[in-house]
Every structure is written in C-alpha cells, then in structure tokens.
Motif scaffolding. Structure first.
Motif, PDB file in Angstrom:
ATOM      1  N   PRO A 129      -0.142  -2.890 -76.064  1.00 55.35           N
ATOM      2  CA  PRO A 129       0.925  -2.427 -76.956  1.00 55.35           C
ATOM      3  C   PRO A 129       1.015  -3.272 -78.227  1.00 55.35           C
ATOM      4  O   PRO A 129       0.486  -4.388 -78.264  1.00 55.35           O
ATOM      5  N   MET A 141       2.827  -5.788 -80.134  1.00 52.35           N
ATOM      6  CA  MET A 141       3.826  -6.772 -79.698  1.00 52.35           C
ATOM      7  C   MET A 141       3.923  -7.909 -80.700  1.00 52.35           C
ATOM      8  O   MET A 141       2.892  -8.452 -81.142  1.00 52.35           O
ATOM      9  N   GLY A 181     -11.439  -1.884 -89.835  1.00 55.85           N
ATOM     10  CA  GLY A 181     -10.805  -3.201 -89.950  1.00 55.85           C
ATOM     11  C   GLY A 181      -9.385  -3.187 -89.393  1.00 55.85           C
ATOM     12  O   GLY A 181      -8.734  -2.149 -89.338  1.00 55.85           O
ATOM     13  N   GLY A 182      -8.930  -4.348 -88.974  1.00 58.47           N
ATOM     14  CA  GLY A 182      -7.532  -4.548 -88.586  1.00 58.47           C
ATOM     15  C   GLY A 182      -7.074  -3.810 -87.345  1.00 58.47           C
ATOM     16  O   GLY A 182      -5.882  -3.517 -87.189  1.00 58.47           O
ATOM     17  N   VAL A 183      -7.993  -3.496 -86.418  1.00 59.86           N
ATOM     18  CA  VAL A 183      -7.608  -2.737 -85.222  1.00 59.86           C
ATOM     19  C   VAL A 183      -7.319  -3.638 -84.007  1.00 59.86           C
ATOM     20  O   VAL A 183      -6.981  -3.156 -82.931  1.00 59.86           O
ATOM     21  N   GLY A 184      -7.516  -4.948 -84.198  1.00 59.59           N
ATOM     22  CA  GLY A 184      -7.233  -5.882 -83.095  1.00 59.59           C
ATOM     23  C   GLY A 184      -8.474  -6.482 -82.444  1.00 59.59           C
ATOM     24  O   GLY A 184      -8.395  -6.991 -81.327  1.00 59.59           O
ATOM     25  N   LYS A 185      -9.613  -6.461 -83.136  1.00 57.40           N
ATOM     26  CA  LYS A 185     -10.839  -7.038 -82.558  1.00 57.40           C
ATOM     27  C   LYS A 185     -10.672  -8.532 -82.277  1.00 57.40           C
ATOM     28  O   LYS A 185     -10.980  -9.011 -81.188  1.00 57.40           O
ATOM     29  N   THR A 186     -10.180  -9.253 -83.277  1.00 56.55           N
ATOM     30  CA  THR A 186     -10.068 -10.702 -83.110  1.00 56.55           C
ATOM     31  C   THR A 186      -9.004 -11.055 -82.063  1.00 56.55           C
ATOM     32  O   THR A 186      -9.246 -11.904 -81.193  1.00 56.55           O
ATOM     33  N   ALA A 187      -7.860 -10.376 -82.122  1.00 53.59           N
ATOM     34  CA  ALA A 187      -6.805 -10.637 -81.126  1.00 53.59           C
ATOM     35  C   ALA A 187      -7.367 -10.398 -79.722  1.00 53.59           C
ATOM     36  O   ALA A 187      -7.114 -11.170 -78.794  1.00 53.59           O
TER      37      ALA A 187
HETATM   38  N1  LIG Z   1      -1.349  -5.710 -80.099  1.00 53.61           N
HETATM   39  C1  LIG Z   1      -0.931  -6.195 -81.268  1.00 53.61           C
HETATM   40  N2  LIG Z   1       0.393  -6.223 -81.570  1.00 53.61           N
HETATM   41  C2  LIG Z   1       0.831  -6.711 -82.775  1.00 53.61           C
HETATM   42  N3  LIG Z   1       0.031  -7.192 -83.712  1.00 53.61           N
HETATM   43  C3  LIG Z   1      -1.282  -7.197 -83.465  1.00 53.61           C
HETATM   44  C4  LIG Z   1      -1.844  -6.705 -82.231  1.00 53.61           C
HETATM   45  N4  LIG Z   1      -3.201  -6.842 -82.276  1.00 53.61           N
HETATM   46  C5  LIG Z   1      -3.457  -7.408 -83.476  1.00 53.61           C
HETATM   47  N5  LIG Z   1      -2.326  -7.616 -84.186  1.00 53.61           N
HETATM   48  C6  LIG Z   1      -2.197  -8.169 -85.538  1.00 53.61           C
HETATM   49  O1  LIG Z   1      -2.781  -7.227 -86.439  1.00 53.61           O
HETATM   50  C7  LIG Z   1      -3.566  -7.907 -87.422  1.00 53.61           C
HETATM   51  C8  LIG Z   1      -5.025  -7.459 -87.303  1.00 53.61           C
HETATM   52  O2  LIG Z   1      -5.490  -7.851 -86.015  1.00 53.61           O
HETATM   53  P1  LIG Z   1      -6.923  -8.495 -85.825  1.00 53.61           P
HETATM   54  O3  LIG Z   1      -7.163  -9.566 -86.845  1.00 53.61           O
HETATM   55  O4  LIG Z   1      -7.080  -8.849 -84.415  1.00 53.61           O
HETATM   56  O5  LIG Z   1      -7.803  -7.224 -86.193  1.00 53.61           O
HETATM   57  P2  LIG Z   1      -9.363  -7.166 -86.507  1.00 53.61           P
HETATM   58  O6  LIG Z   1      -9.836  -5.836 -86.036  1.00 53.61           O
HETATM   59  O7  LIG Z   1     -10.032  -8.350 -85.964  1.00 53.61           O
HETATM   60  O8  LIG Z   1      -9.364  -7.236 -88.098  1.00 53.61           O
HETATM   61  P3  LIG Z   1     -10.673  -7.437 -89.031  1.00 53.61           P
HETATM   62  O9  LIG Z   1     -11.348  -6.096 -89.031  1.00 53.61           O
HETATM   63  O10 LIG Z   1     -10.116  -7.817 -90.364  1.00 53.61           O
HETATM   64  O11 LIG Z   1     -11.515  -8.497 -88.411  1.00 53.61           O
HETATM   65  C9  LIG Z   1      -3.369  -9.393 -87.193  1.00 53.61           C
HETATM   66  O12 LIG Z   1      -2.331  -9.837 -88.018  1.00 53.61           O
HETATM   67  C10 LIG Z   1      -2.963  -9.466 -85.725  1.00 53.61           C
HETATM   68  O13 LIG Z   1      -2.137 -10.572 -85.451  1.00 53.61           O
END
Ligand SMILES: Nc1ncnc2c1ncn2[C@@H]1O[C@H](COP(=O)(O)OP(=O)(O)OP(=O)(O)O)[C@@H](O)[C@H]1O
Ligand SMILES: [Mg+2]
Length: 248
Positions: A206, A208, A11-17
C-alpha cells in the motif's frame, strides 16, 4: 545464489523502496544478501547511508574489480555495492562489448559472488537499454512494481516484449501492485482485473507514509523494534517471491 532484479522502465513506481526493503527482509530471514545499486542516482546506497569510494567507477565494475568496493551495512547478513555517478553511462559502455557477449556482461560479473551470497538483489534504473537486457538475462526473477495505473501497466507490457526480444522466459517476471491507495476507484478496479493473471502476485504494497519517510530516516522499514504494517507487507511479498520463483 539467486539473483532478483527489481525493474520497471517506469520511474518512481517503488523499485528502490522494494529493493531496499526486500534485501533487509531476506537478510533477516537468514539469507546472505548483496544489494547492488545499479542506478547512478544512488538512492539505495543513500537509504543505507553508504557512499561509493572515490576509486570506484563504471570501468572497474565492468572489469570485475568491484569486490573491494562492496560494503557492509548496519545490519547482519546484508552487504551493499554502492552506485557510482559514472553508472549513468553503463549502458553505453556495455554496448561497446562484442555483439555476442553484450547481453551477458552483468550475468558473468555476478558469477564469482555465488560462494559468498545466497541472494543478490539489483535495484535497477528506469529505462530500456542494453543494461535492461543484461538485467533480465542475469536475473532468476524480475520483480516488477506496478502502480495501479495505465502507464505502469504499459511498462509491464513493454517488459514482456523485451523479454521476448532477448529470448528469456516470461515466467521470470513477477509483478505486484505498488503504492496502492484503496480509496481510489481506479486502483481498485485495475487490481481486481489484473491480480487474477498469474504474472501478478497476490501480495501488494500500500501507499504508506512510513515508506515515504524512509528518505528522512535512511533505514529499511523493518529495522525498527516494533514490526509495522509496511514491514509486514514486504515480508509477505518476499515470502511469495520465494514460494513462486525461488523454489523455496
Ligand atoms: N509504498 C509506498 N508508499 C509511499 N511512498 C512510497 C512507496 N513506495 C515508494 N514510495 C516513495 O515514492 C518515491 C519513489 O519511490 P522509489 O524511489 O522507490 O521509486 P523508483 O521506482 O525506484 O524510482 P526511480 O525510477 O526514480 O528509480 C520515493 O519518494 C519513495 O519514498
Ligand atoms: Mg529507484
């Protein structure tokens, strides 16, 4: 039509971003894109300011009655299938399908979209279930964000095992380093070691503030008039995915 899943069990590794910004970048490059929010948290839908209609739910999705629930975004060439809270049990519902069909449910749901879209991007939830098996099976390419830390790498290793279990080719998987902080020694040393492996892309994203703030502005980073460093990072990532896995 190509299907790209952005997936990691971590979780929270940036998949959605990544899904949100890759979908925007691909649409700007002229592709007709559908972003499917497969995660009941609905974060990708939130970023695009889209809520699911009340009538939409998991059962309708699984019956293939979801086309009327696809919504246009504020951007040309880019549509979104919002997540519904009932998607939290999507894996349980899929598990009730006949054994020989269990892994192909998602792939068959996507087939009729081929006339309308060049590219489907799946924002996936962070778990390892029969839904993950469906995602890997349906995808032409599985893009895996890896924060340069041990546990994130472990999730990639587990995905490779899952791939073997479901009999899909390892070369579907493309990893990249996500949320990279160059001032951290560990990030640098992990990247130095692992970027040499062909499974890793050279492009990375990165850490950011601009990406972190997407939750406040609720729009992809590339949608502002001035092209930012963050938007450029996703553009490079998209180009590398296309060149390495989509045959373009
Ligand atoms: N490159 C980045 N730089 C800074 N913050 C980031 C970056 N990528 C993602 N984030 C932030 O980190 C958090 C987790 O990112 P994100 O929701 O994309 O992860 P995820 O893998 O989709 O999480 P989940 O497993 O809960 O679905 C969010 O608050 C997002 O804004
Ligand atoms: Mg997410």
């Amino acid at each position: 039509m190509k299907t790209i899943a952005v997936y990691s069990s971590k979780g929270g590794v940036g998949k959605t971003a990544t899904s949100v910004n890759l979908a925007f970048t691909a649409s700007m490059a002229g592709e007709r894109v559908l972003l499917c929010d497969m995660d009941s948290q609905g974060a990708a839908s939130f970023y695009y300011r889209i809520k699911p209609k009340k009538k939409f739910n998991r059962a309708r999705l699984l019956r293939g009655e979801f086309y009327e629930f696809i919504r246009g975004t504020d951007f040309p060439n880019l549509d979104l299938l919002p997540a519904h809270f009932s998607f939290r049990n999507l894996d349980i519902a899929i598990n009730e399908e006949k054994k020989d069909k269990k892994r192909e449910v998602l792939a068959s749901l996507l087939v009729p979209l081929a006339d309308q879209y060049d590219c489907v991007i799946l924002d996936c939830p962070p778990n390892v279930t029969v839904l993950s098996e469906n995602i890997i099976t349906a995808a032409d390419c599985v893009v895996v964000p890896v924060v340069p830390t041990t546990l994130s790498l472990l999730a990639l290793e587990q995905l490779l095992k899952l791939c073997k279990k479901v009999g899909c080719k390892k070369n579907k998987i493309l990893a990249f380093f996500s949320m990279v902080e160059r001032r951290k020694l560990m990030h640098n040393s992990i990247m130095k070691k692992y970027r040499a492996y062909p499974i890793f892309m050279q492009s990375y994203v990165p850490f950011m503030a601009e990406i972190e703030k997407m939750g406040m502005y609720r729009r992809p980073v590339g949608s502002t008039p001035r092209k930012s460093v963050a938007a450029q990072a996703y553009e490079l990532l998209w180009q590398e995915i296309r060149a390495r896995r989509l045959g373009q």
